[in-house]
Enzyme design. Structure first.
Site, PDB file in Angstrom:
ATOM      1  N   HIS A 194      -9.387  25.190 -30.420  1.00 18.11           N
ATOM      2  CA  HIS A 194     -10.982  25.040 -30.243  1.00 18.11           C
ATOM      3  C   HIS A 194     -11.333  25.919 -31.355  1.00 18.11           C
ATOM      4  CE1 HIS A 194     -15.210  25.339 -28.615  1.00 18.11           C
ATOM      5  NE2 HIS A 194     -15.033  24.562 -29.472  1.00 18.11           N
ATOM      6  N   ASN A 252     -18.164  28.880 -25.311  1.00 15.80           N
ATOM      7  CA  ASN A 252     -19.132  27.843 -24.874  1.00 15.80           C
ATOM      8  C   ASN A 252     -19.886  28.291 -23.447  1.00 15.80           C
ATOM      9  OD1 ASN A 252     -19.579  26.506 -27.274  1.00 15.80           O
ATOM     10  ND2 ASN A 252     -18.055  24.875 -26.602  1.00 15.80           N
ATOM     11  N   GLU A 306      -9.906  29.320 -30.208  1.00 19.34           N
ATOM     12  CA  GLU A 306      -9.392  29.532 -28.782  1.00 19.34           C
ATOM     13  C   GLU A 306      -8.341  28.562 -28.768  1.00 19.34           C
ATOM     14  OE1 GLU A 306     -13.922  30.248 -26.408  1.00 19.34           O
ATOM     15  OE2 GLU A 306     -12.997  28.313 -26.564  1.00 19.34           O
ATOM     16  N   SER A 355     -14.305  20.712 -27.205  1.00 21.04           N
ATOM     17  CA  SER A 355     -15.153  22.290 -26.785  1.00 21.04           C
ATOM     18  C   SER A 355     -15.191  22.279 -25.448  1.00 21.04           C
ATOM     19  CB  SER A 355     -16.522  22.288 -27.635  1.00 21.04           C
ATOM     20  OG  SER A 355     -17.309  21.106 -27.305  1.00 21.04           O
TER      21      SER A 355
END
Ligand code: 3HC
Length: 382
Positions: free
Chosen positions: A142, A193, A154, A121
């Site tokens: 991801h 994130n 992602e 991540s």
């Protein structure tokens, strides 16, 4: 398009078991590898629970669920797990030293055709690719928690990733019924994130500074910012150890991304890791899916402008720095975090000028990381 038929997932935790399940649901043959039989047993129990939920909700028939379950083979032996793999998806804990060891072993056994994808991540893809003998066939992939329900993946190419690997992986993402968003730069936290992690910390600062309760903040996040959950609720659901690790990685690479609030580290030190350990920000009665009671009445008691401002500013940075387009940002937050309203539309409701002023006020009080991004300063509504 290259054909992929066999997937190996390394790591059977929250993400690994979910990725194995969605791959099996798309018809792939999957080997799920972990270091210990009890971990694999737990992972398969979770797959069973999830498949049963999908049967209950009539998204699958019982027969389909059984077939899917049998497409997943648990394996402890690494060499065996990599046999004939077209794509390896690594989902081991976020520790570069551990990953270094795992990839050194993987390199010994993986067949020539195997592409490597990491579900990291926050760790830089180029750095991880350099741990292997095949950086041109290494990519970031991801998924979001829970992988069974969140539609975003992602896709993050590293500096040396070749086009063939990018195309193959984009196709794989679509085959498993997910939507890819390409992260154009290999930056800490990628897209989602970069919004999620700083928001948890900002909410913790607000809790202190604004004299409000967690459920008031969480209710406002849900009812005024269009999130499906409160932010403390989401942090607990994700796992505070995961949030803490992502924070540390991001902070170590760029001090401007996030200002760590000590509360998160304190909770992790006390082993209050969120829903999975029965306590995090909140307390829980069991370790399976549980929601916090949030209401519009509680939401009315808190103005989340600083949370909207910080999120919009981080989103603006991504666009200004050409990490993603506004369209991809909206898609990523909608499919990766379940946002019901696009972030900039929420910011518009608060007034973009008010948001910019709030950021300037925070920059004067708390430091330059809050300075408004040029994208917000020049923002035109609509
Ligand atoms: N498989 C199947 N079903 C599941 C499931 C799973 N893995 N997990 C939960 N469910 C079920 C629940 O049990 C519940 O079933 P029920 O109706 O029988 O109780 C149902 O799905 C969810 O229904 P709810 O009405 O309670 O909840 P929502 O409609 O809000 O949906 C959610 C749940 C999809 C989790 C939604 O709240 C959401 O999108 N939350 C945000 C999640 C998010 O932001 N994830 C990303 C975190 S960041 C990340 O992962 C990146 C990492 O690098 C840190």
């Amino acid at each position: 398009m290259p054909s992929i038929s066999k997937i190996t997932v390394l790591g059977s935790g929250i993400m690994g078991h979910g990725i194995a399940q969605v791959s099996a649901m798309a018809g792939y043959s999957v080997t799920l590898r972990d270091i210990d039989a009890s971990l694999l047993d737990k992972a398969l129990e979770k797959v069973k629970w999830s498949l049963n939920k999908l049967v209950e909700k009539q998204k699958l028939t019982q027969i389909e669920a059984e077939k899917i379950f049998h497409r997943i083979t648990p394996e402890i032996n690494l060499e065996m797990s990599l046999k004939d793999a077209d794509l390896l998806i690594e989902a081991v804990p976020e520790n570069l030293e551990l990953k270094r060891k795992v990839y050194a072993d993987v390199d010994k056994f993986a067949e020539e055709k195997t592409m490597y994808a990491s579900n990291t991540s926050t760790l830089p893809i180029t750095e991880m690719a350099a741990l292997t003998h095949r950086p041109e066939r290494f990519i970031g992939l991801h998924f979001f928690n829970p992988p069974q329900l969140m539609r975003l993946v992602e896709v993050i190419p590293g500096r040396n990733t070749n086009q063939y690997t990018i195309d193959t992986v984009l196709d794989f993402v679509m085959q498993v019924g997910k939507e890819p968003v390409l992260c154009r730069k290999d930056i800490a936290g990628f897209i989602v994130n970069r919004i999620f992690i700083p928001l948890v910390h900002e909410a913790a600062y607000s809790l202190e500074a604004d004299g409000v309760s967690m459920t008031q903040i969480d209710s406002a996040v849900k009812y005024k910012m269009g999130f499906p959950m409160g932010i403390f609720e989401l942090a607990d659901y994700t796992g505070l150890d995961v949030v803490f690790k992502a924070t540390s990685e991001m902070f170590s690479r760029d001090k401007r991304i996030v200002k760590p609030h000590p509360k998160i580290e304190e909770l992790v030190d006390a082993q209050y890791l969120g829903q999975k350990s029965g306590r995090g920000f909140y307390e829980y009665s069991g370790s399976t899916f549980q929601r916090i009671d949030l209401t519009p009445e509680e939401a009315a008691k808190y103005n989340p402008i600083r949370l909207v401002a910080v999120s919009a500013n981080n989103a603006a940075w991504l666009i200004s720095n050409n990490v993603c387009t506004r369209e991809d940002l909206d898609k990523a937050l909608r499919l990766g975090m379940g946002l019901k309203t696009d972030l900039f539309n929420t910011a518009e409701k608060f007034g973009m000028q008010n948001i910019v002023e709030k950021l300037r006020e925070m920059a004067a009080k708390y430091g330059s990381r809050y300075e408004p991004d040029v994208y917000l300063e020049n923002y035109k509504n609509g």
